[in-house]
Design an enzyme around this catalytic site. Structure first.
Site, mmCIF file in Angstrom:
data_model
loop_
_atom_site.group_PDB
_atom_site.id
_atom_site.type_symbol
_atom_site.label_atom_id
_atom_site.label_comp_id
_atom_site.label_asym_id
_atom_site.label_seq_id
_atom_site.Cartn_x
_atom_site.Cartn_y
_atom_site.Cartn_z
ATOM 1 N N SER A 49 0.838 -1.194 0.000
ATOM 2 C CA SER A 49 0.000 0.000 0.000
ATOM 3 C C SER A 49 0.876 1.249 0.000
ATOM 4 O O SER A 49 2.097 1.179 0.229
ATOM 5 C CB SER A 49 -0.908 0.014 1.231
ATOM 6 O OG SER A 49 -0.127 0.158 2.409
ATOM 7 N N ASP A 81 -1.364 -1.583 -3.983
ATOM 8 C CA ASP A 81 -2.731 -1.653 -3.472
ATOM 9 C C ASP A 81 -3.245 -0.246 -3.174
ATOM 10 O O ASP A 81 -2.600 0.520 -2.461
ATOM 11 C CB ASP A 81 -2.735 -2.508 -2.187
ATOM 12 C CG ASP A 81 -4.126 -2.771 -1.664
ATOM 13 O OD1 ASP A 81 -5.075 -2.797 -2.467
ATOM 14 O OD2 ASP A 81 -4.263 -2.959 -0.430
ATOM 15 N N HIS A 82 -4.401 0.081 -3.713
ATOM 16 C CA HIS A 82 -5.058 1.372 -3.473
ATOM 17 C C HIS A 82 -4.142 2.570 -3.750
ATOM 18 O O HIS A 82 -3.924 3.421 -2.884
ATOM 19 C CB HIS A 82 -5.596 1.450 -2.044
ATOM 20 C CG HIS A 82 -6.860 0.675 -1.853
ATOM 21 N ND1 HIS A 82 -8.077 1.077 -2.344
ATOM 22 C CD2 HIS A 82 -7.073 -0.512 -1.240
ATOM 23 C CE1 HIS A 82 -8.996 0.179 -2.029
ATOM 24 N NE2 HIS A 82 -8.417 -0.802 -1.378
ATOM 25 N N GLU A 133 -10.968 0.505 -9.327
ATOM 26 C CA GLU A 133 -12.097 0.258 -8.431
ATOM 27 C C GLU A 133 -13.286 1.102 -8.861
ATOM 28 O O GLU A 133 -13.151 2.277 -9.190
ATOM 29 C CB GLU A 133 -11.720 0.592 -6.989
ATOM 30 C CG GLU A 133 -12.847 0.347 -5.983
ATOM 31 C CD GLU A 133 -12.412 0.538 -4.541
ATOM 32 O OE1 GLU A 133 -13.182 1.121 -3.765
ATOM 33 O OE2 GLU A 133 -11.298 0.096 -4.194
ATOM 34 N N HIS A 179 -13.155 -2.707 4.497
ATOM 35 C CA HIS A 179 -11.777 -2.820 4.969
ATOM 36 C C HIS A 179 -11.739 -2.805 6.498
ATOM 37 O O HIS A 179 -12.583 -2.190 7.139
ATOM 38 C CB HIS A 179 -10.929 -1.657 4.432
ATOM 39 C CG HIS A 179 -10.776 -1.674 2.947
ATOM 40 N ND1 HIS A 179 -11.204 -0.639 2.141
ATOM 41 C CD2 HIS A 179 -10.259 -2.606 2.106
ATOM 42 C CE1 HIS A 179 -10.922 -0.926 0.874
ATOM 43 N NE2 HIS A 179 -10.357 -2.107 0.829
ATOM 44 N N ALA A 209 -11.614 -8.726 2.394
ATOM 45 C CA ALA A 209 -12.050 -10.112 2.585
ATOM 46 C C ALA A 209 -11.667 -10.690 3.943
ATOM 47 O O ALA A 209 -12.176 -11.751 4.320
ATOM 48 C CB ALA A 209 -11.484 -10.997 1.473
ATOM 49 N N ASN A 229 -8.205 -9.840 -1.624
ATOM 50 C CA ASN A 229 -7.234 -9.083 -0.834
ATOM 51 C C ASN A 229 -7.317 -9.433 0.646
ATOM 52 O O ASN A 229 -8.406 -9.424 1.229
ATOM 53 C CB ASN A 229 -7.472 -7.582 -1.003
ATOM 54 C CG ASN A 229 -7.129 -7.091 -2.393
ATOM 55 O OD1 ASN A 229 -6.944 -7.877 -3.325
ATOM 56 N ND2 ASN A 229 -7.034 -5.785 -2.551
ATOM 57 N N ASP A 231 -5.349 -8.469 4.329
ATOM 58 C CA ASP A 231 -4.386 -7.664 5.084
ATOM 59 C C ASP A 231 -4.629 -7.793 6.588
ATOM 60 O O ASP A 231 -3.754 -8.198 7.352
ATOM 61 C CB ASP A 231 -4.471 -6.198 4.654
ATOM 62 C CG ASP A 231 -3.391 -5.325 5.267
ATOM 63 O OD1 ASP A 231 -2.476 -5.868 5.914
ATOM 64 O OD2 ASP A 231 -3.445 -4.094 5.097
ATOM 65 N N THR A 232 -5.846 -7.484 7.028
ATOM 66 C CA THR A 232 -6.164 -7.471 8.458
ATOM 67 C C THR A 232 -5.898 -8.822 9.112
ATOM 68 O O THR A 232 -5.361 -8.880 10.236
ATOM 69 C CB THR A 232 -7.637 -7.061 8.672
ATOM 70 O OG1 THR A 232 -7.835 -5.761 8.124
ATOM 71 C CG2 THR A 232 -7.986 -7.029 10.150
#
Length: 283
Positions: A49, A81-82, A133, A179, A209, A229, A231-232
């Site tokens: 990111s 990403d983003h 997006e 997110h 996700a 995706n 991440d968390t």
């Protein structure tokens, strides 16, 4: 094998499975992702990111991922990403990224199209794939926060026009994910996903996700999601395993031994996601 995102996701689209796109910001996370992918014999996308670039330095994180990818026994793509800043997207193109996302979801449709098309025209001759997006995904992703009231689902007909006018390689759509950490169980709009996939027949991306129930992920893949995706879930695995280890070993001060523990925990998460997405054995 460092390859383009399009090379990985075209095969996923044709094969009816999804590829995990896992966020990294340092050496240990990158190692965990690639080790899991190699063990599962799966293609993988490693995402960085804009805040991770700021944290690690673009040359440092590029060197870590590209070196690891080139030595990997499975296909690996390095993805932005983003990317909300045009200049950052250009920097990534110069530093070896093989896939970039321009997130212009905050702009009006025509402006989003114009900027995205410009990036596509620059990236494609370099062999770099482009994700965009359409719609607004709620929650917080590093430097981006979208209030639940501002989150909007992707319009299928608008998605067709957007892809035709920009030439993007894969599209992130908003179907009810968010997110960050969920406050309740997310309800995904599978009918919307099914319609968008039928109209586009291209790789579809699911953001936010982490925390989505497995049965919902499996159904989303069955309906045409090809890039998911995560991440968390990795951050939570890192945090919980590190806290537990330090509580149990308060005298340990060797960072190599300390960081080996969350690296293993994150590797297990990546491997589990790869199997869930259906990409194990697809390398």
């Amino acid at each position: 094998m460092l390859v383009s995102g399009k090379e990985i996701l075209q095969k996923a689209n044709e094969g009816g499975y999804a590829v995990g796109a896992f966020n990294t910001s340092n050496l240990e996370i990158t190692q965990a992702i690639i080790q899991a992918a190699e063990e599962e014999k799966a293609p993988v996308i490693i995402q960085v990111s804009m805040s991770a670039i700021k944290y690690a330095g673009i040359e440092n994180i590029a060197a870590i991922v590209t070196t690891a990818a080139k030595n990997a026994r499975v296909p690996v793509a390095l993805h932005l990403d983003h990317g909300t800043d045009f200049d950052v997207v250009m920097q990534c193109l110069r530093h070896g990224w093989t896939s970039v996302m321009f997130d212009g979801s905050k702009y009006p449709f025509e402006e989003n199209v114009a900027i995205t098309r410009n990036i596509v025209n620059i990236a494609h001759p370099m062999g770099v794939s482009v994700e965009a997006e359409l719609g607004k995904i709620g929650g917080t992703e590093d430097h981006i926060t979208v209030d639940e009231r501002e989150a909007t689902m992707t319009d299928p007909d608008e998605a067709v026009r957007f892809v035709e006018q920009t030439g993007v390689d894969y599209l992130a759509i908003a179907i009810g994910t968010a997110h960050g950490v969920y406050k309740g169980e997310p309800k995904l709009d599978f009918d919307r996903l099914k319609k968008i996939k039928s109209l586009l027949n291209m790789p579809i991306v699911l953001h936010g996700a982490s925390g989505v129930p497995e049965e919902s992920i499996v159904k989303a893949v069955e309906l045409g999601v090809n890039k998911i995706n995560i991440d968390t879930d990795l951050r939570q695995a890192f945090n919980s395993s590190l806290r537990r280890y330090l509580n149990e070993n308060p005298d340990q001060y060797d960072p190599r031994k300390i960081l080996a523990v969350p690296r293993e925990a994150m590797k297990n998460v990546v491997a589990q996601k790869i199997r869930m997405f259906g990409s194990a054995g697809k390398a």
